[in-house]
Motif scaffolding. Structure first.
Motif, PDB file in Angstrom:
ATOM      1  N   LYS A 159      19.030  19.557  38.249  1.00 44.58           N
ATOM      2  CA  LYS A 159      18.654  18.393  39.053  1.00 44.58           C
ATOM      3  C   LYS A 159      18.249  17.198  38.202  1.00 44.58           C
ATOM      4  N   HIS A 160      17.614  17.447  37.060  1.00 46.10           N
ATOM      5  CA  HIS A 160      17.018  16.343  36.311  1.00 46.10           C
ATOM      6  C   HIS A 160      17.615  16.097  34.928  1.00 46.10           C
ATOM      7  N   HIS A 161      18.375  17.035  34.385  1.00 48.03           N
ATOM      8  CA  HIS A 161      18.932  16.824  33.050  1.00 48.03           C
ATOM      9  C   HIS A 161      20.316  16.184  33.152  1.00 48.03           C
ATOM     10  N   PRO A 162      20.586  15.118  32.391  1.00 45.40           N
ATOM     11  CA  PRO A 162      21.859  14.403  32.492  1.00 45.40           C
ATOM     12  C   PRO A 162      23.082  15.252  32.151  1.00 45.40           C
ATOM     13  N   ASP A 163      22.911  16.305  31.351  1.00 44.61           N
ATOM     14  CA  ASP A 163      24.060  17.134  30.973  1.00 44.61           C
ATOM     15  C   ASP A 163      24.709  17.790  32.188  1.00 44.61           C
ATOM     16  N   ALA A 164      23.946  17.928  33.274  1.00 45.45           N
ATOM     17  CA  ALA A 164      24.484  18.559  34.482  1.00 45.45           C
ATOM     18  C   ALA A 164      25.654  17.778  35.063  1.00 45.45           C
ATOM     19  N   LYS A 165      25.691  16.461  34.780  1.00 45.08           N
ATOM     20  CA  LYS A 165      26.749  15.617  35.320  1.00 45.08           C
ATOM     21  C   LYS A 165      27.844  15.332  34.304  1.00 45.08           C
ATOM     22  N   LEU A 166      27.689  15.854  33.090  1.00 41.22           N
ATOM     23  CA  LEU A 166      28.694  15.650  32.056  1.00 41.22           C
ATOM     24  C   LEU A 166      29.646  16.842  32.034  1.00 41.22           C
ATOM     25  N   GLY A 167      30.535  16.864  31.029  1.00 37.07           N
ATOM     26  CA  GLY A 167      31.513  17.933  31.019  1.00 37.07           C
ATOM     27  C   GLY A 167      32.514  17.750  32.143  1.00 37.07           C
ATOM     28  N   LYS A 168      33.055  18.870  32.650  1.00 39.04           N
ATOM     29  CA  LYS A 168      34.058  18.827  33.707  1.00 39.04           C
ATOM     30  C   LYS A 168      33.697  19.791  34.834  1.00 39.04           C
TER      31      LYS A 168
END
Length: 270
Positions: A159-168
């Motif tokens: 929910k709060h770490h930006p890596d969750a929206k990176l990658g594919k």
């Protein structure tokens, strides 16, 4: 004595309640797994975390952390245990440094000082808000970071770490094979809550289980994996043979500069 009797009675009651004579083999297997989980949860409430049930001992499980000492653990490519890690809440705890992957000067990833080949690993992890870490396996001590040789089961506050929206397609979220295969279903429970993780490795076949659900399955060296690696960050990390994961290696917990806790770490070699 009372504890053993109580746990035994609970297991017998659960088995009786399932009425296996009326169920298919798949339903019976599911019931058996559910019963084992209930027994483990009750045992933990009675004896505390970081213990093995009598059945686990009989089946060959081994604790990798006793909740009191760091015996068996050391820093990656080190002989000593990093000072940035401590024991907190009966857990191995990496104290947040805010320095990201660089970690604290007295931190870094930790490894259990034994290599494992085929195994079933179980543990629980809890992250602070916006925290990042990882569970790495079959790693080698060849490069500056173990992730340059080891697959990683992601540990993350989605929910709060930006890596969750990176990658594919969510392949950097909790439970995923980091940057390669997204955990499906995505069942992360949230920061400040214990999440259960399992890794099963048998030859080249690997399974990730998160909070009771199988979320990732893959085969090391397969054409599918070669294609995924070629289109990921692993294609250019200073190890051109990253996909050639060793058949035996170290299990590690990652210091990514955030507060993360690990407990109930147990393994069964197969």
């Amino acid at each position: 004595m009372k504890k053993s009797i109580f746990i035994g009675c609970l297991a017998m009651f659960a088995i009786y309640a399932c009425d296996s004579s009326k169920k298919s083999s798949s339903e019976e297997e599911s019931d058996s797994t559910a019963i084992e989980e209930v027994v483990e949860e009750v045992a933990e409430k009675i004896t505390g975390p970081n213990t093995l049930t009598a059945k686990e001992k009989e089946d060959g499980w081994k604790l990798l952390f006793d909740g009191k000492t760091t015996d068996g653990w050391r820093g990656y490519k080190k002989e000593t245990f990093p000072a940035a890690w401590n024991i907190d809440k009966n857990s191995l705890h990496i104290q947040g440094s805010g320095r990201g992957e660089a970690g604290a000067q007295d931190g870094g990833d930790i490894v259990y000082d034994k290599e494992f080949a085929d195994f079933h690993l179980k543990l629980e992890w809890m992250v602070d808000s916006a925290a990042n870490s990882g569970i790495l396996y079959r790693g080698k001590e060849e490069y500056d970071y173990i992730w340059k040789t080891a697959p990683e089961m992601q540990v993350l506050d989605n929910k709060h770490h930006p890596d969750a929206k990176l990658g594919k397609n969510g392949n950097r979220q909790a439970g995923s094979l980091y940057d390669l295969i997204a955990a499906d279903p995505q069942n992360f429970k949230g920061h400040g809550t214990w999440n259960k993780a399992e890794v099963i490795a048998k030859g080249n076949n690997i399974v990730h289980i998160q909070n009771g659900d199988t979320v990732v399955q893959y085969t090391i060296g397969s054409e599918e994996m070669k294609s995924l690696i070629a289109n990921s960050k692993w294609a250019d990390i200073g190890n051109e043979n990253w996909g050639d994961i060793a058949p035996k290696g170290y299990f590690a917990l990652q210091d990514h500069g955030d507060d993360v806790w690990f407990r109930n770490i147990k393994i069964k070699e197969m």
